[in-house]
Structures are given as C-alpha cells and as structure tokens.
Design a protein around this motif. Sequence first.
Motif, PDB file in Angstrom:
ATOM      1  N   LYS A  24       9.894  -7.497   3.419  1.00  0.00           N
ATOM      2  CA  LYS A  24      10.506  -8.305   2.375  1.00  0.00           C
ATOM      3  C   LYS A  24      11.283  -9.440   3.051  1.00  0.00           C
ATOM      4  O   LYS A  24      12.084  -9.205   3.962  1.00  0.00           O
ATOM      5  CB  LYS A  24      11.440  -7.442   1.533  1.00  0.00           C
ATOM      6  CG  LYS A  24      12.103  -8.171   0.378  1.00  0.00           C
ATOM      7  CD  LYS A  24      12.958  -7.182  -0.402  1.00  0.00           C
ATOM      8  CE  LYS A  24      13.754  -7.853  -1.497  1.00  0.00           C
ATOM      9  NZ  LYS A  24      14.626  -6.883  -2.203  1.00  0.00           N
ATOM     10  N   ARG A  26      13.158 -13.622   2.642  1.00  0.00           N
ATOM     11  CA  ARG A  26      13.724 -14.673   1.785  1.00  0.00           C
ATOM     12  C   ARG A  26      13.387 -16.019   2.398  1.00  0.00           C
ATOM     13  O   ARG A  26      13.619 -16.248   3.595  1.00  0.00           O
ATOM     14  CB  ARG A  26      15.230 -14.537   1.646  1.00  0.00           C
ATOM     15  CG  ARG A  26      15.860 -15.658   0.788  1.00  0.00           C
ATOM     16  CD  ARG A  26      17.380 -15.617   0.785  1.00  0.00           C
ATOM     17  NE  ARG A  26      17.873 -14.418   0.135  1.00  0.00           N
ATOM     18  CZ  ARG A  26      18.608 -13.481   0.735  1.00  0.00           C
ATOM     19  NH1 ARG A  26      18.918 -13.618   2.029  1.00  0.00           N
ATOM     20  NH2 ARG A  26      19.021 -12.432   0.078  1.00  0.00           N
ATOM     21  N   GLU A 129      12.502 -14.526  -2.843  1.00  0.00           N
ATOM     22  CA  GLU A 129      12.331 -13.275  -2.094  1.00  0.00           C
ATOM     23  C   GLU A 129      11.006 -12.639  -2.485  1.00  0.00           C
ATOM     24  O   GLU A 129      10.688 -12.504  -3.674  1.00  0.00           O
ATOM     25  CB  GLU A 129      13.484 -12.319  -2.385  1.00  0.00           C
ATOM     26  CG  GLU A 129      14.832 -12.836  -1.898  1.00  0.00           C
ATOM     27  CD  GLU A 129      15.964 -11.859  -2.118  1.00  0.00           C
ATOM     28  OE1 GLU A 129      15.686 -10.726  -2.585  1.00  0.00           O
ATOM     29  OE2 GLU A 129      17.121 -12.226  -1.845  1.00  0.00           O
TER      30      GLU A 129
END
Length: 208
Positions: A24, A26, A129
Amino acid sequence: MSAWSDFNDAKTNTNVIPKGTLAKVRLSIRPGGFDDPSQGWTGGYATRGSTGAVYLNGEFTVLEGPYARRKIFTLIGLYSPKGPDWANMGRSLVRGMLNSARGISDKDNSPEAQTARRIRGFADLDGLEFVARIDIGTDTNGEEKNEIRGAVTPDHKEYGALMGATMAMPFPSATPSGSAPMPAPAPSPVAARPATAPTNVTRPSWAR
C-alpha cells in the motif's frame, strides 16, 4: 581468516525492494510548474523535461509492512514528442491507481465506476493511496532502482487485506451529475508481500 578481515563472502548491500512486491502506497506529486489548460494540466503539477516530454514526478511512499516509509520515485508520462506510447502508459497507470484507491474492478463499466475513474485535476491524484505492484528498473547510471508500474485492483485476492480500512475511499465527483462513491468493507491490513510479475506500465528509455 576472520570474517572481519575478509569481506569477499559478505552479502551485497542492496536497497531495492524485491520485484513483484505488493504494498500500500501514497502518491505525492512533486510539482514542476508546467501547465497546459488545453490538456487539463493545471495547478503546476506537471513537469516539462529538456526533451519536451511532460510528466508527473511521482513520489510513492510505502505505508505499511516491512518496507514502510520507503520511497519510490516514478515518472507518470503525460506527453512525449516521439509518440503517444508514454502518455498511453501513463493513462493506464492512473486508471489502475484510481481503480485501486476507489475500490473499482477494472472490469466494472457501470456509471458509478466510470465516475470513479474521472478526476477534476491532478490535485485529485496528489495524496492518493492504493495498492501498488513494485518493479525494478534502472536509473540513468544503469543502477537498479524500484519503480511503480502498476496498481492492484479488487480483482486481486490480496487487495482487500492490503488496502485495509481505507478501501474504497470516498472520492469527489468529477462530473456534473455528482455520482456517489461506492461503499466497501474494510478488512484488516497486512504487511507488503511478493506477488506475480508486474504489468507493463513503465517509462521507455526514449522518453527519458
């Protein structure tokens, strides 16, 4: 001979995240100050290079797992004077990022999904994100470096666990109709993990 006098068998120090890792991330766009309102490039987010190529200078920060806080730098192509390929790959990458961030299957062509793939401007991408598939490329010196070439969507079995509580984040409408965002469950996050080979979104050498 002591290990502290002969270092031939010491492991090579590499700072590269393994190819195919899912994590994950950003996105932060490093502004380049170049605008072209006719293309929808406003807000100073785009950068124009010395060759005339235009791109978004992306800084992707890993948010969770063993590689948390690591940064990956990748250019998202907007235009190349040598042809449309780089821009097409950039648009494909952004489509995948939006699908991932907003919990949309790539196969979903419903009105809601089409709204989710629209943005009002590059400001909507800054801070996005999503789950990225990390690859390995080379820098201008030929050294290995990580790149973001694709995003993982809800079609992938690992997506829900990796996105965690922010899965299908609310998003602003990019159309006058103002379609509402789609709700989704929020499974528990897990660490970044290796996966299959990456997609073909990359920056060719001729566009650098």
